[in-house]
Design an enzyme around this catalytic site. Structure first.
Site, mmCIF file in Angstrom:
data_model
loop_
_atom_site.group_PDB
_atom_site.id
_atom_site.type_symbol
_atom_site.label_atom_id
_atom_site.label_comp_id
_atom_site.label_asym_id
_atom_site.label_seq_id
_atom_site.Cartn_x
_atom_site.Cartn_y
_atom_site.Cartn_z
ATOM 1 N N LYS A 130 -44.702 -12.786 -10.910
ATOM 2 C CA LYS A 130 -44.282 -12.557 -9.519
ATOM 3 C C LYS A 130 -45.221 -13.348 -8.610
ATOM 4 O O LYS A 130 -46.451 -13.378 -8.839
ATOM 5 C CB LYS A 130 -44.375 -11.069 -9.221
ATOM 6 C CG LYS A 130 -43.901 -10.653 -7.829
ATOM 7 C CD LYS A 130 -43.982 -9.134 -7.686
ATOM 8 C CE LYS A 130 -43.472 -8.670 -6.321
ATOM 9 N NZ LYS A 130 -43.599 -7.209 -6.163
ATOM 10 N N SER A 184 -39.487 -4.994 -4.499
ATOM 11 C CA SER A 184 -39.698 -6.356 -4.085
ATOM 12 C C SER A 184 -39.745 -7.377 -5.228
ATOM 13 O O SER A 184 -39.755 -8.575 -4.977
ATOM 14 C CB SER A 184 -41.003 -6.457 -3.281
ATOM 15 O OG SER A 184 -42.087 -6.028 -4.052
ATOM 16 N N SER A 241 -41.385 -1.104 -6.529
ATOM 17 C CA SER A 241 -41.000 -2.511 -6.589
ATOM 18 C C SER A 241 -40.848 -3.118 -7.965
ATOM 19 O O SER A 241 -40.425 -4.263 -8.060
ATOM 20 C CB SER A 241 -41.985 -3.354 -5.778
ATOM 21 O OG SER A 241 -41.831 -3.058 -4.398
#
Lengths: 503, 95, 500
Positions: free
Chosen positions: C85, C160, C184
């Site tokens: 990420k 996210s 997330s």
């Protein structure tokens, strides 16, 4: 209508660790810009703080030395504000629960000793440096930021508003400075900025509650501290007398104009939005650590002063002077230890010389104790030549002056040479200048006889009862011996010979 | 809880974020909605409850006082917006 | 919707399957990396799951992995392609946090978890797309455009960590990393039909994770199976002395329980707690049905269920939206245009430089959260908001601790709905926040939780089952998930159209 000045002082003492409070970068002074700023210090994304045990230990020692309470659990908090020398946009400090609470410092004033209470002392990190001047013109109107200092550990020491004059404020600042250097937690070099005082000043008429205070910054000497306080107190009184009101603000002291003026960049009543730093669990200090710190504390100035009087037989005044600085009393100790303990008056002679000739030379050449060109072992050698009769006190001073300037020359030419390797300096100088004190009674008798014979008028005055005439005769013998005669011997021999003269 | 334009302007100043008129209006409306959600907390009885600042009850570890980080200026300043002579440059600050 | 046929030998393979193929010399690391890079390239327009792809470095690392494999020194992750990420620092590679503020920022160091995965032999192919600075539940706020759900291009993948979830769901990679602050990792795992694990806070170091909410942020793995998650966690977990919130405890092998042989009733003795608050009215019908069916399956495997009460959990969202923005508002102050990142081109003075830089560099949601955070910490409001929220946080934690006296694992839906349409909630922050209603509590308490696929809606969108455990009980969570996956095949489904 008389006003009372109320002063509190906030001191930021840079702790003498080798690395920073939250990162492993060096704290050494004088490095090229931003070469001692780690990822944590420049606040790169994703970095985290890890506290330095040495900084905490120094805070504990301070707390013990001032008789404060060490909080077993204290909390690091974020103080949020924007400034280019504050890379994270917040400073890690302590807010609600500091590491040290309370305590006091003894100050000496004209009216005697009194205590200044401390509110608290807490750990925090220093910001970097902003350079506003001296940048190349083609860069335009810019400020240069050096983050070498960012993250240096500070102990913020807050006093209660207990001081009532600039004199007391300076006495407090000096006592605090002496204490933090004494216990070895801070180098105390105000030029390098590692001991900074801000003064909170307000005025009030007797009996009234505390007035509004102003914080004065940029006081990097004790003299400026005093001057700024005096100016600010006057300013506030004048303002009030003119019907105005003192506004709480931060002001900068301008030493060139000897005045304070409001700081432009600080908004009044900043909202720092303190909250406990989520990256740092609470700091816990156990009893074992406190006891270790207590055991490692050196004998504090007050205790040492009493001990020097009791055990070394020196006066309280001299002991107070010696214990004003750790460096100085360490030097005194080193000299004392190098002198054989046989001579009863040896401590007194050492104290005398250290506070006399040694202090005079240092003041004259503005040299701190640690940079003394005469190492303690050398001074001990010199003092031994007094106690063993080789040199008179006056001759010793001359020798000392020569050792001092010789030592300075050597240290200029050969930096790094171990000063203690220059042994035999004292004897070398004595030999070179033929300074050996004459104690040989025969030689003195010969000189005394010559002086008596050459000064019949003075002899007559002495026999008529004028003691002053005797001193004149002693002086003559000393002169005749080129200062080398042992004054005590000259005294004794002259008296004997004069008393033997047939009346 | 309702945010006035002054409230929003003050927050924006504290946070150093420019908000033009449209952005400010949009933010005001959204803040009102968010605080309607948050204000529900006021009715909860929390007398005597210790605040929970950390997820775990941790002891703060400390590091030894040694120098472990060296000079990385070149690496870190490679991407700096404005540097000269090793210094980060910003508009002149007036004291 | 029927499952897509297995296309291409290694498409949608698990880590274990890839590792066997590598060790058996059926394929090399370099070939695996090339295949992954090709799939990524082909899917990028449709999915936008990646912000940065680095083919050159990937092939260098793959060659290194092949050398290790040839020597016979390979570990379980050697040669496995992976993406991180874009909120995790990766040395030498652009790290943007999906923000204009760091659009060109090249990380000068590796995050701790990145370094550990590198040391374990994984091959880094790129950085995945996400909500800006990890603030969001839909991956729509990225400066680089929204991520799309592989199951339906009109829908969000959740957030996210949407890019990381989508990459595994679309069969591009067998392993990715994410971060979980309010859900997330788990919520996008549920919306894309993959496994996502949020470990206990402190088990994975936060050093190198660009901070959003420091007391809540947790790095964790995405994979197709719980077993794969355990493999990744074995590499990621571990004490880091650069992070004071990193837990120092003996190393644990998260696979050990999973290795126990399958039995008829592998979950005998496991008590599954069902919070009344999670099964209230208002749950989307398909989601409620899916979770019921999953619970029936777990009972068939031997587990018992027990109703529990978590009365304070209904305040979790409010608590979170005080604490997280407060911490974020402070953490994001370092983005000021002075030392790195975006700086405005024009400004009148220093204050102007700050204000314009941050106005230009941050998107709208990030700005909103900074302002919320600034407010709840400000003078006069701190007690009413921040302090109050931290107190309610403790009440929520007490509820969970008490509940774990009555059960071993808490189960429920991961998200209240399946994937929603892009743009549907973008204008209503509170609606967006309510996506996290079931996931937030695990962040507030620091406890571990996993989301695994358990069904599809009648429209063919994935539904996730969430399992939460007590502190340091992730091995048990992984085991329950693993046994469920041995008895079902939801985790093997792949969307049509994302095939090598």
């Amino acid at each position: 209508m008389s006003y009372e000045i109320v002063i509190g002082i906030e001191t930021h003492a840079q702790l003498s660790t080798v690395s920073k409070i939250f990162s492993g970068a060096s704290t050494a002074f004088g490095a090229a810009p931003n070469t001692q700023a780690s990822a944590v210090d420049i606040a790169l994304p994703g970095v985290l703080p890890v506290p330095n045990r040495g900084a905490v230990d120094r805070a504990i020692r301070f707390g013990l030395a001032v008789g404060g309470t060490i909080n077993r659990r204290s909390v690091f908090a974020r103080k949020n504000y924007f400034y280019p020398d504050l890379p994270k946009g917040y400073q890690i400090s302590q807010y609600e629960i500091p590491v040290v609470q309370g305590g006091s410092v003894t100050i000496a004033t004209g009216a005697g000793e009194r205590q200044v209470r401390l509110t608290r002392a807490h750990l925090e990190e220093d910001a970097g440096k902003s350079l506003h001047e001296g940048l190349p013109r083609e860069l335009g109107e810019v400020t240069g930021i050096d983050l070498n200092r960012a993250g240096t550990p500070l102990l913020e020491i807050v006093s209660e508003p207990d001081m009532r004059s600039a004199e007391e404020a300076v006495a407090y600042a000096k006592a605090l400075h002496s204490l933090v250097t004494w216990i070895g937690i801070c180098d105390g070099d105000m030029q390098e900025g590692n001991f900074r005082c801000d003064a909170n000043v307000s005025v009030r008429r007797a009996g009234e509650p505390l007035g509004t205070r102003c914080e004065i910054k940029n006081l990097n000497s004790f003299r400026f501290l005093a001057q700024a306080i005096d100016y600010e107190a006057r300013r506030q009184v004048e303002l009030i007398e003119d019907g105005g009101r003192v506004v709480q603000q931060t002001r900068l002291y301008d030493p060139d104009r000897n005045e304070t003026r409001p700081m432009r960049s600080k908004e009044d009543a900043q909202d720092y939005r303190y909250f406990p730093d989520p990256d740092l669990p609470p700091l816990t200090i156990d009893d074992a650590w406190i006891e270790r710190a207590r055991a490692a504390l050196p004998e504090l100035p007050a205790a040492m002063r009493a001990r020097l009087v009791a055990q070394h037989g020196i006066s309280d005044y001299d002991a107070a002077q010696l214990t004003a600085s750790r460096e100085l009393v360490d030097y005194y100790d080193a000299v004392s230890k190098a002198l054989p303990a046989t001579h009863a008056a040896s401590h007194k002679i050492v104290a005398n010389f250290v506070l006399g000739e040694f202090a005079a030379a240092r003041n004259r050449d503005a040299i701190p104790v640690r940079a003394s060109p005469v190492p303690p072992e050398e001074l001990a050698e010199l003092l031994r030549r007094i106690t063993d009769g080789t040199l008179s006190r006056k001759m010793a001073k001359d020798v000392f002056d020569e050792m001092w300037s010789e030592g300075r020359n050597v240290s200029v030419q050969l930096t790094g040479v171990e000063m203690t390797a220059l042994s035999g300096t004292v004897d070398a100088i004595i030999g070179r200048r033929g300074l050996r004190q004459t104690s040989d009674p025969g030689a003195i008798e010969t000189l005394a006889g010559q002086v008596i014979a050459a000064n019949p008028a003075i002899v007559a005055e002495f026999r008529a009862g004028k003691e002053k005439a005797f001193n004149a005769l002693v002086g003559q013998v000393m002169k005749a011996s080129q200062g080398k005669a042992d004054p005590a011997q000259v005294n004794a021999i002259l008296r004997r010979m004069l008393s033997l003269l047939s009346s | 809880m309702s945010f006035s334009p002054d409230d929003v302007a003050r927050l924006a100043r504290l946070a150093r974020i420019d908000l033009d008129a449209d952005a400010a209006r949009d933010v005001r409306g959204k803040l009102d909605a968010i605080f309607a959600l948050i204000d529900a907390l006021q009715s909860i009885d929390t007398a005597g409850v210790e605040p929970m600042a950390h997820a775990q009850d941790l002891v703060l570890p400390l590091r030894d006082d040694t120098v472990t980080a060296g000079d990385c200026r070149e690496l870190y300043q490679a991407q700096a917006p404005a540097v000269a002579g090793g210094l980060y440059l910003v508009p002149k600050v007036l004291e | 919707m029927t499952a897509a046929p297995h296309q291409g030998a290694y498409h949608a393979a698990t880590i274990g399957e890839l590792a066997r193929a590598l060790r058996g010399r059926e394929i090399s690391s370099v070939e695996l990396a090339q295949q992954a890079l090709t799939r990524i390239g082909e899917s990028q327009a449709a999915l936008n799951a990646f912000i940065t792809v680095d083919a050159e470095s990937a092939l260098i690392e793959a060659r290194r992995a092949d050398a290790v494999l040839a020597r016979g020194d390979a570990g379980p992750l050697t040669g496995i392609p992976i993406a991180h990420k874009d909120v995790l620092m990766t040395a030498g590679l652009r790290t943007t946090c999906a923000s204009r503020m760091l659009e060109h920022f090249v990380a000068p160091y590796d995050a701790h978890v990145v370094a550990r995965l590198r040391d374990a032999g994984t091959v880094l192919v790129g950085k995945t797309n996400m909500d800006e600075f990890a603030m969001g539940s839909s991956s729509e706020t990225s400066h680089f455009g929204p991520v799309r759900n592989p199951w339906s291009a009109a829908c969000v993948p959740g957030g996210s960590s949407g890019g990381s979830a989508a990459a595994v769901a679309a069969g591009l990679l067998a392993a990715t990393t994410g971060t979980d602050t309010g859900g997330s990792i788990r919520q996008p795992a549920a919306l894309t039909g993959v496994c996502g694990l949020k470990p206990t806070y402190g088990v994975c170091s936060r050093y190198g994770l660009v901070a959003f909410a420091s007391s809540l942020d947790t790095p964790g793995p995405f994979a197709r199976t719980a077993e794969d998650c355990a493999l990744l966690l074995n590499a990621m977990a571990g004490h880091d002395e650069r992070d004071c919130t990193s837990i120092d405890r003996p190393r644990e092998d998260y696979l050990r329980v999973l290795r126990a042989p399958a039995t008829a009733r592998p979950l005998a003795g496991v008590r599954i707690g069902l919070p009344r608050e999670y099964f209230a009215d208002g749950l989307e019908r398909d989601v409620a049905g899916a979770v019921d069916a999953a619970l029936a399956e777990l009972r068939a495997l031997g587990a018992t269920t027990v109703d529990i009460d978590l009365p304070m959990v209904r305040h979790a969202v409010a608590v979170y939206y005080v604490i997280a923005p407060a911490e974020a508002s402070s953490n994001l102050s370092r983005f000021d245009g002075v030392r790195y990142g975006h700086r405005a081109a024009q400004y009148a003075d220093l204050t102007d430089m700050y204000c314009r830089t941050r106005a230009e560099g941050f998107g709208a949601e990030v700005k909103r959260r900074i302002l919320v955070g600034t407010y709840v910490l400000s003078h006069g409001y701190y007690d009413a908001y921040y302090l109050k929220a931290q107190q309610v946080r403790r009440l929520i934690a007490r509820d969970f601790l008490r509940a774990f006296g009555e059960c071993d694992v808490i189960a429920g839906p991961t998200a209240p709905t399946c994937a929603f349409r892009i743009g549907a909630k973008a204008d209503d922050p509170v609606q967006m926040y309510l996506n996290d209603i079931f996931t937030i509590a695990a962040n507030l308490t620091g406890m571990p939780a996993i989301s695994i696929p358990c069904a599809f809606t009648h429209d063919g969108l994935p539904i996730g089952l969430q399992l939460q455990g007590n502190h340091f009980d992730e091995a048990r969570l992984l085991d329950v998930a693993h046994r469920f996956q041995q008895a079902t095949d939801w985790h093997r489904r792949t969307p049509a159209g994302f095939v090598a």
